[in-house]
Design a protein around this motif. Structure first.
Motif, PDB file in Angstrom:
ATOM      1  N   GLY A  13       0.777  -1.230   0.000  1.00  0.00           N
ATOM      2  CA  GLY A  13       0.000   0.000   0.000  1.00  0.00           C
ATOM      3  C   GLY A  13       0.803   1.272   0.000  1.00  0.00           C
ATOM      4  O   GLY A  13       0.320   2.311   0.433  1.00  0.00           O
ATOM      5  N   LEU A  14       2.043   1.256  -0.468  1.00  0.00           N
ATOM      6  CA  LEU A  14       2.833   2.481  -0.543  1.00  0.00           C
ATOM      7  C   LEU A  14       2.190   3.433  -1.540  1.00  0.00           C
ATOM      8  O   LEU A  14       1.916   3.078  -2.678  1.00  0.00           O
ATOM      9  CB  LEU A  14       4.259   2.158  -0.980  1.00  0.00           C
ATOM     10  CG  LEU A  14       5.224   3.326  -1.064  1.00  0.00           C
ATOM     11  CD1 LEU A  14       5.401   3.958   0.301  1.00  0.00           C
ATOM     12  CD2 LEU A  14       6.558   2.879  -1.628  1.00  0.00           C
ATOM     13  N   SER A  15       1.943   4.666  -1.124  1.00  0.00           N
ATOM     14  CA  SER A  15       1.229   5.624  -1.961  1.00  0.00           C
ATOM     15  C   SER A  15       2.129   6.180  -3.039  1.00  0.00           C
ATOM     16  O   SER A  15       3.311   6.383  -2.833  1.00  0.00           O
ATOM     17  CB  SER A  15       0.714   6.778  -1.097  1.00  0.00           C
ATOM     18  OG  SER A  15      -0.101   6.300  -0.075  1.00  0.00           O
ATOM     19  N   SER A  16       1.551   6.458  -4.182  1.00  0.00           N
ATOM     20  CA  SER A  16       2.271   7.180  -5.214  1.00  0.00           C
ATOM     21  C   SER A  16       2.337   8.645  -4.814  1.00  0.00           C
ATOM     22  O   SER A  16       1.555   9.118  -3.994  1.00  0.00           O
ATOM     23  CB  SER A  16       1.531   7.046  -6.547  1.00  0.00           C
ATOM     24  OG  SER A  16       0.301   7.746  -6.479  1.00  0.00           O
ATOM     25  N   PRO A  17       3.293   9.412  -5.379  1.00  0.00           N
ATOM     26  CA  PRO A  17       3.353  10.840  -5.047  1.00  0.00           C
ATOM     27  C   PRO A  17       2.043  11.571  -5.318  1.00  0.00           C
ATOM     28  O   PRO A  17       1.634  12.421  -4.530  1.00  0.00           O
ATOM     29  CB  PRO A  17       4.480  11.348  -5.936  1.00  0.00           C
ATOM     30  CG  PRO A  17       5.354  10.139  -6.151  1.00  0.00           C
ATOM     31  CD  PRO A  17       4.406   8.982  -6.222  1.00  0.00           C
ATOM     32  N   ALA A  18       1.375  11.239  -6.444  1.00  0.00           N
ATOM     33  CA  ALA A  18       0.124  11.917  -6.772  1.00  0.00           C
ATOM     34  C   ALA A  18      -0.952  11.607  -5.737  1.00  0.00           C
ATOM     35  O   ALA A  18      -1.705  12.488  -5.308  1.00  0.00           O
ATOM     36  CB  ALA A  18      -0.352  11.494  -8.165  1.00  0.00           C
ATOM     37  N   LEU A  19      -1.020  10.322  -5.311  1.00  0.00           N
ATOM     38  CA  LEU A  19      -2.016   9.944  -4.320  1.00  0.00           C
ATOM     39  C   LEU A  19      -1.709  10.599  -2.978  1.00  0.00           C
ATOM     40  O   LEU A  19      -2.604  11.075  -2.275  1.00  0.00           O
ATOM     41  CB  LEU A  19      -2.055   8.424  -4.156  1.00  0.00           C
ATOM     42  CG  LEU A  19      -3.064   7.867  -3.129  1.00  0.00           C
ATOM     43  CD1 LEU A  19      -4.467   8.361  -3.455  1.00  0.00           C
ATOM     44  CD2 LEU A  19      -3.019   6.345  -3.130  1.00  0.00           C
ATOM     45  N   ALA A  20      -0.446  10.649  -2.622  1.00  0.00           N
ATOM     46  CA  ALA A  20      -0.072  11.288  -1.357  1.00  0.00           C
ATOM     47  C   ALA A  20      -0.463  12.764  -1.367  1.00  0.00           C
ATOM     48  O   ALA A  20      -0.954  13.299  -0.375  1.00  0.00           O
ATOM     49  CB  ALA A  20       1.429  11.134  -1.112  1.00  0.00           C
ATOM     50  N   GLN A  21      -0.251  13.432  -2.524  1.00  0.00           N
ATOM     51  CA  GLN A  21      -0.609  14.841  -2.628  1.00  0.00           C
ATOM     52  C   GLN A  21      -2.110  15.032  -2.497  1.00  0.00           C
ATOM     53  O   GLN A  21      -2.581  15.958  -1.833  1.00  0.00           O
ATOM     54  CB  GLN A  21      -0.128  15.399  -3.958  1.00  0.00           C
ATOM     55  CG  GLN A  21      -0.349  16.900  -4.106  1.00  0.00           C
ATOM     56  CD  GLN A  21       0.242  17.433  -5.398  1.00  0.00           C
ATOM     57  OE1 GLN A  21       0.768  16.678  -6.199  1.00  0.00           O
ATOM     58  NE2 GLN A  21       0.134  18.728  -5.602  1.00  0.00           N
TER      59      GLN A  21
ATOM     60  N   LYS B 137       1.367   3.473   5.759  1.00  0.00           N
ATOM     61  CA  LYS B 137       0.083   3.379   5.064  1.00  0.00           C
ATOM     62  C   LYS B 137      -0.778   4.616   5.288  1.00  0.00           C
ATOM     63  O   LYS B 137      -1.688   4.895   4.511  1.00  0.00           O
ATOM     64  CB  LYS B 137      -0.665   2.133   5.516  1.00  0.00           C
ATOM     65  CG  LYS B 137      -0.052   0.838   5.000  1.00  0.00           C
ATOM     66  CD  LYS B 137      -0.840  -0.375   5.485  1.00  0.00           C
ATOM     67  CE  LYS B 137      -0.244  -1.665   4.943  1.00  0.00           C
ATOM     68  NZ  LYS B 137      -0.975  -2.862   5.412  1.00  0.00           N
ATOM     69  N   ARG B 138      -0.493   5.340   6.343  1.00  0.00           N
ATOM     70  CA  ARG B 138      -1.274   6.529   6.658  1.00  0.00           C
ATOM     71  C   ARG B 138      -0.581   7.819   6.222  1.00  0.00           C
ATOM     72  O   ARG B 138      -1.013   8.908   6.574  1.00  0.00           O
ATOM     73  CB  ARG B 138      -1.571   6.559   8.161  1.00  0.00           C
ATOM     74  CG  ARG B 138      -2.583   5.489   8.562  1.00  0.00           C
ATOM     75  CD  ARG B 138      -2.558   5.202  10.048  1.00  0.00           C
ATOM     76  NE  ARG B 138      -3.584   4.238  10.414  1.00  0.00           N
ATOM     77  CZ  ARG B 138      -3.483   2.924  10.215  1.00  0.00           C
ATOM     78  NH1 ARG B 138      -2.377   2.425   9.659  1.00  0.00           N
ATOM     79  NH2 ARG B 138      -4.455   2.116  10.561  1.00  0.00           N
ATOM     80  N   ASP B 139       0.503   7.699   5.476  1.00  0.00           N
ATOM     81  CA  ASP B 139       1.254   8.868   5.005  1.00  0.00           C
ATOM     82  C   ASP B 139       1.627   9.786   6.164  1.00  0.00           C
ATOM     83  O   ASP B 139       1.439  11.006   6.111  1.00  0.00           O
ATOM     84  CB  ASP B 139       0.458   9.654   3.957  1.00  0.00           C
ATOM     85  CG  ASP B 139       0.270   8.856   2.670  1.00  0.00           C
ATOM     86  OD1 ASP B 139       1.212   8.161   2.271  1.00  0.00           O
ATOM     87  OD2 ASP B 139      -0.824   8.939   2.084  1.00  0.00           O
ATOM     88  N   ALA B 140       2.141   9.210   7.229  1.00  0.00           N
ATOM     89  CA  ALA B 140       2.496   9.999   8.413  1.00  0.00           C
ATOM     90  C   ALA B 140       3.584  11.009   8.094  1.00  0.00           C
ATOM     91  O   ALA B 140       4.477  10.755   7.282  1.00  0.00           O
ATOM     92  CB  ALA B 140       2.948   9.074   9.536  1.00  0.00           C
TER      93      ALA B 140
END
Length: 258
Positions: free
Chosen positions: A21-29, A105-108
């Motif tokens: 579940g590592l987020s892509s940069p676009a998803l993290a943004q 997973k929570r983009d801490a």
């Protein structure tokens, strides 16, 4: 040296992080826009079948860390300047990699692990950041002890190749070490006016729980349960509240500069 996107893809392949579940940069943004307040993950050390250190009068580290993290969460949330999540909110065993993945997973924005370990002759609070080479023998011993938590919990983790280890440490050094060091300095300054400190307060060692490659992470030893004075203090809610206020000050100072 590969560029950042190549290093990220390599790390995904090495650890299977894309599937985890590592987020892509676009998803993290997108997530940051939806939830503008930064997320601070608090990690109360040990739990469940792993009590951690047992103090000289029988105090279990797992209870001290949970009580301290719960108080710190309350203080941080009261300010409204960040969101807070805890890797555990009850007496449960969480494997070391599970604690790291919880934050990832929570983009801490920040990961803070709380402990009150054992070290003969040591007294006072201290802060640790990740390094593949320990800054001193005490730090090396603490990292070895904490990294055995999964074994005490009955887990057997698969071995990691030296090549993957080198990739991981390289990423940590390049992408998060500066942020972790700034956080450690902020916490040391805040704690210094409130509680006794271990000499050379900011130390480094290879703590497994600090290995999230993209999240600045620190491990805070609030004191040592092997010392009667530290144990007596950490058993007192008023002292834990003092530690929580100091840590919150350090966290807010870091967030203001992040």
């Amino acid at each position: 040296m590969p560029d950042p996107s190549s290093r990220r893809r390599l790390l995904q392949l090495a650890f299977g992080l894309a599937a985890a579940g590592l987020s892509s940069p676009a998803l993290a943004q997108t997530r940051r826009r939806a939830a503008p307040l930064p997320l601070v993950v608090l990690d109360p050390g040990h739990g469940g079948k792993d009590p951690g250190t047992i103090g000289v009068t029988g105090t279990h580290e797992k209870r001290i860390t949970l009580a301290a993290a719960t108080e710190l969460k309350r203080v941080l949330e009261r300010t409204g300047r960040c969101r807070v999540a805890m890797t555990r909110s009850r007496d449960a065993f969480i494997p070391l990699d599970g604690r790291v993945e919880f934050a990832r997973k929570r983009d801490a924005a920040l990961f803070v692990s709380l402990h009150a370990d054992s070290a003969p002759g040591a007294r006072g609070a201290s802060v640790y950041t990740l390094s593949d080479r320990a800054s001193d023998s005490l730090s090396a011993g603490l990292a070895k002890r904490e990294n055995q938590a999964d074994l005490r919990g009955g887990l057997r983790l698969p071995p990691v190749s030296p090549e993957v280890e080198r990739i991981l440490f390289s990423l940590v050094r390049q992408e998060t070490r500066a942020g972790s060091d700034r956080m450690a300095s902020s916490v040391v300054r805040a704690l210094g006016g409130e509680v006794p400190l271990l000499p050379n307060t900011h130390r480094q060692a290879a703590f497994a729980v600090l290995k999230a490659p993209e999240i600045p992470s620190v491990l805070v030893e609030m004191g040592f349960l092997s010392d009667r004075r530290d144990e007596a203090a950490l058993k007192q809610p008023a002292h834990r509240a003092k530690v929580a206020r100091a840590l919150a000050q350090g966290i807010h100072g870091w967030l203001a500069r992040a």
